[in-house]
Design a protein around this motif. Sequence first.
Motif, PDB file in Angstrom:
ATOM      1  N   SER A 181       0.856  -1.077   0.005  1.00 43.50           N
ATOM      2  CA  SER A 181       0.080   0.122  -0.063  1.00 43.50           C
ATOM      3  C   SER A 181       0.864   1.142   0.147  1.00 43.50           C
ATOM      4  O   SER A 181       2.195   0.981   0.170  1.00 43.50           O
ATOM      5  CB  SER A 181      -0.854   0.003   1.234  1.00 43.50           C
ATOM      6  OG  SER A 181      -0.017   0.316   2.510  1.00 43.50           O
ATOM      7  N   LEU A 241       1.625   9.361   7.294  1.00 44.72           N
ATOM      8  CA  LEU A 241       0.420  10.125   7.294  1.00 44.72           C
ATOM      9  C   LEU A 241       0.598  11.735   7.205  1.00 44.72           C
ATOM     10  O   LEU A 241      -0.071  12.239   6.487  1.00 44.72           O
ATOM     11  CB  LEU A 241      -0.536   9.697   8.140  1.00 44.72           C
ATOM     12  CG  LEU A 241      -1.007   8.001   8.336  1.00 44.72           C
ATOM     13  CD1 LEU A 241      -1.958   7.813   9.327  1.00 44.72           C
ATOM     14  CD2 LEU A 241      -1.725   7.655   6.871  1.00 44.72           C
ATOM     15  N   GLY A 274      -0.506  13.838   4.049  1.00 45.84           N
ATOM     16  CA  GLY A 274      -1.370  14.976   4.143  1.00 45.84           C
ATOM     17  C   GLY A 274      -0.925  16.330   3.566  1.00 45.84           C
ATOM     18  O   GLY A 274      -1.666  16.959   2.896  1.00 45.84           O
ATOM     19  N   LEU A 309      -2.551  13.754  -0.036  1.00 44.79           N
ATOM     20  CA  LEU A 309      -2.626  12.471  -0.128  1.00 44.79           C
ATOM     21  C   LEU A 309      -2.993  11.500   0.881  1.00 44.79           C
ATOM     22  O   LEU A 309      -3.054  10.313   0.801  1.00 44.79           O
ATOM     23  CB  LEU A 309      -1.313  11.877  -0.909  1.00 44.79           C
ATOM     24  CG  LEU A 309      -0.722  12.363  -2.092  1.00 44.79           C
ATOM     25  CD1 LEU A 309       0.514  11.998  -2.247  1.00 44.79           C
ATOM     26  CD2 LEU A 309      -1.438  11.722  -3.320  1.00 44.79           C
ATOM     27  N   ALA A 310      -3.612  12.457   1.807  1.00 41.85           N
ATOM     28  CA  ALA A 310      -3.972  11.687   3.266  1.00 41.85           C
ATOM     29  C   ALA A 310      -4.833  10.559   2.965  1.00 41.85           C
ATOM     30  O   ALA A 310      -4.669   9.660   3.316  1.00 41.85           O
ATOM     31  CB  ALA A 310      -4.666  12.600   4.030  1.00 41.85           C
ATOM     32  N   ASP A 311      -5.947  10.739   1.915  1.00 38.91           N
ATOM     33  CA  ASP A 311      -6.791   9.577   1.857  1.00 38.91           C
ATOM     34  C   ASP A 311      -6.528   8.380   1.068  1.00 38.91           C
ATOM     35  O   ASP A 311      -7.149   7.400   0.742  1.00 38.91           O
ATOM     36  CB  ASP A 311      -8.070  10.120   1.235  1.00 38.91           C
ATOM     37  CG  ASP A 311      -7.919  10.840  -0.066  1.00 38.91           C
ATOM     38  OD1 ASP A 311      -6.528  11.526  -0.260  1.00 38.91           O
ATOM     39  OD2 ASP A 311      -8.733  10.853  -0.883  1.00 38.91           O
ATOM     40  N   LYS A 312      -5.105   8.560   0.599  1.00 36.17           N
ATOM     41  CA  LYS A 312      -4.685   7.364  -0.218  1.00 36.17           C
ATOM     42  C   LYS A 312      -3.734   6.316   0.591  1.00 36.17           C
ATOM     43  O   LYS A 312      -3.514   5.599  -0.184  1.00 36.17           O
ATOM     44  CB  LYS A 312      -3.712   7.863  -1.304  1.00 36.17           C
ATOM     45  CG  LYS A 312      -4.600   9.022  -2.295  1.00 36.17           C
ATOM     46  CD  LYS A 312      -5.697   8.275  -2.978  1.00 36.17           C
ATOM     47  CE  LYS A 312      -6.421   9.232  -3.836  1.00 36.17           C
ATOM     48  NZ  LYS A 312      -7.638   8.806  -4.207  1.00 36.17           N
ATOM     49  N   ALA A 313      -3.588   6.722   1.761  1.00 36.92           N
ATOM     50  CA  ALA A 313      -2.504   5.858   2.486  1.00 36.92           C
ATOM     51  C   ALA A 313      -2.851   4.478   2.524  1.00 36.92           C
ATOM     52  O   ALA A 313      -1.665   3.756   2.068  1.00 36.92           O
ATOM     53  CB  ALA A 313      -2.877   6.332   3.816  1.00 36.92           C
ATOM     54  N   ASP A 314      -4.075   3.991   2.475  1.00 36.68           N
ATOM     55  CA  ASP A 314      -4.149   2.341   2.258  1.00 36.68           C
ATOM     56  C   ASP A 314      -4.534   1.750   0.930  1.00 36.68           C
ATOM     57  O   ASP A 314      -4.870   0.857   0.779  1.00 36.68           O
ATOM     58  CB  ASP A 314      -5.137   2.130   3.373  1.00 36.68           C
ATOM     59  CG  ASP A 314      -4.814   2.206   4.679  1.00 36.68           C
ATOM     60  OD1 ASP A 314      -3.495   1.843   5.102  1.00 36.68           O
ATOM     61  OD2 ASP A 314      -5.462   2.888   5.515  1.00 36.68           O
ATOM     62  N   ASP A 315      -4.463   2.722  -0.114  1.00 31.14           N
ATOM     63  CA  ASP A 315      -4.614   2.265  -1.379  1.00 31.14           C
ATOM     64  C   ASP A 315      -3.429   1.719  -1.935  1.00 31.14           C
ATOM     65  O   ASP A 315      -2.407   2.011  -1.581  1.00 31.14           O
ATOM     66  CB  ASP A 315      -4.942   3.435  -2.573  1.00 31.14           C
ATOM     67  CG  ASP A 315      -6.490   3.794  -2.392  1.00 31.14           C
ATOM     68  OD1 ASP A 315      -7.093   3.029  -1.693  1.00 31.14           O
ATOM     69  OD2 ASP A 315      -6.950   4.796  -2.913  1.00 31.14           O
ATOM     70  N   GLN A 342      -0.562  11.353  -8.932  1.00 29.53           N
ATOM     71  CA  GLN A 342      -0.498  10.681  -7.269  1.00 29.53           C
ATOM     72  C   GLN A 342       0.718   9.752  -7.034  1.00 29.53           C
ATOM     73  O   GLN A 342       1.227   9.821  -6.207  1.00 29.53           O
ATOM     74  CB  GLN A 342      -1.925  10.169  -7.159  1.00 29.53           C
ATOM     75  CG  GLN A 342      -3.036  11.223  -7.007  1.00 29.53           C
ATOM     76  CD  GLN A 342      -4.471  10.375  -7.062  1.00 29.53           C
ATOM     77  OE1 GLN A 342      -4.695   9.133  -7.575  1.00 29.53           O
ATOM     78  NE2 GLN A 342      -5.378  11.211  -6.722  1.00 29.53           N
TER      79      GLN A 342
END
Lengths: 282, 248
Positions: B96, B121, B125, B129-135, B144
């Motif tokens: 990830s 994180l 942030g 890209l804070a919401d991409k951490a676990d993608d 990205q």
Amino acid sequence: MDLDRSRPPSAVPSLKRSSERGARSAIVAFVSTVAFFGAFAVVVVNSEAWPAFRNQFFNGDVFVDAWPIVVSGFWLDIQMFVVAEIAILAFALLLAAIRALRGPAFFPLRMLVIAFIDLIRGIPIILLILLLGFGLPALRLTGVPNSPLFWGVVALIISYSAYTAEVYRSGIESVHPSQVMSARSIGLTQTQALRHVVIPQAVRNVVPALLNGLVSLQKDVALVYILGVREAVREAQIITARSFNYTPYVITAVLFLLISVPVARVADWYTERDRERRAGQS
Amino acid sequence: MSTKLELERVTKSYGDVVVLDEVDLAVADHDVVCLIGSSGSGKSTLLKCVDLLLPIDSGRVVLDGDMISGPDVDADLVRQRLGIVFQSFNLFPHMSVAENITLGPRKVLGVDPAEARDRALGLLGRFGLADKADDYPDRLSGGQQQRVAIVRALAGGPELMLLDEVTSALDPELVAEVLGVIRELKDEGMTMLIATHEMGFARDIADTVCFLDQGRILEQGPPERIFGEPIEQRTREFLERIISAGRL
Ligand SMILES: Nc1ncnc2c1ncn2[C@@H]1O[C@H](COP(=O)(O)OP(=O)(O)OP(=O)(O)O)[C@@H](O)[C@H]1O
Ligand SMILES: [Mg+2]
């Protein structure tokens, strides 16, 4: 991958028609299969040789006698298979990892591994089983197991590891060198890069090939029968020698099929799914 | 102002082909130096030599007063002090975004996993890209992915960032977001050595521009001078080609 989006709307009715056609051809295939094998069975059963044939391979009395003995032998086959497979997956990975190390410091180790793999792959597996299974117990070394069973399984592990190491190697080589460069650039050592970046990707790439090896090992464990190890084939052979009837061999074959056919189906299913996943990615 | 990076007569060849020919280069603390030059002039090779991903044949590389070229240097240790980002992102596809970023700190610096993740994180942030951490990387756009690659290089706390044409593989509309990140790094005082084909960007961000030609630094100076009144004939030709291709 979304094929539907690119399909013109006019294709929809023909799609429906083709699914009707699919159902009809499935029925035709089913009926013709039943008719063909039914006719074949009628011819065989009514032939003159059938009673003798049935007695030789499907004898009810022999079946009842042999079944529990062969099944208990088969349990040993399964245990050998599980132990050997785990050892092979681990040992082969170690061999492949050593082979993948670069640099002059690792040269001797690398050469040793390459020589080992070439040597083992050049010897028929049955010969290796005979050499280790009869040869080593005969030495009566202290502190070393003397059982043919032990050395038979060791021979299987050694032989299969040489092949499996090559499977892993092809996986390692399929990982792009830029991945190693990236791993090194964040400060990982060569072995860390191998461990955390290359090998996880390599293993994923060769799962179908590993499953093939698994299917083949599941049957090859029976080869240790030649050492007198009382697994299924050996037990069947003993009963057959006594009764002059081949039903025990048929029992053994059925037991192996009960395991190997589902495993082969699962391997195929996985390989297919893996192929689709890759196609979807690119 | 002290010197962060210094190359002295660095030479590198592949067989008979001399790719870097006695390159002298200095990057001062907090400065941004841009390398420009035609394809094959040796920009990528130079950056990889600084990161010790390629061995040099002769010369010296000095990082913050420490000689880092040569056989006695622990290259793994040096690479922790540098961050490099490549044209093709090279994220680890089986990890990830957060795992990509924390791998170095966890395995190399021995940072506690939870702490490494917190820091990752934080960095994500800052770069939106804070919401991409676990993608996983294959779920991200090129822009990205490249920003994650920059964050990954930053995670080890590098003294110097090396960027190799980080926007060349991107669709035009994604270039700006990546250049924005680099500008932000400059504002924070990060020292950077950047190979680029984006001349407008180089003119904008560089303290010094170096024109590399056939493995030699032919000419260097402040961007206004290199782009405004280049001295060397070959620099002029290069810039004219760039202008006629509509890239300046
Ligand atoms: N592994 C290699 N073996 C042989 N020659 C190489 C190798 N890598 C690069 N070269 C050569 O070295 C020269 C410089 O390459 P380099 O990649 O550093 O150029 P560059 O300035 O980064 O070009 P670009 O703008 O296209 O990225 C080229 O002539 C290239 O062909
Ligand atoms: Mg390049």
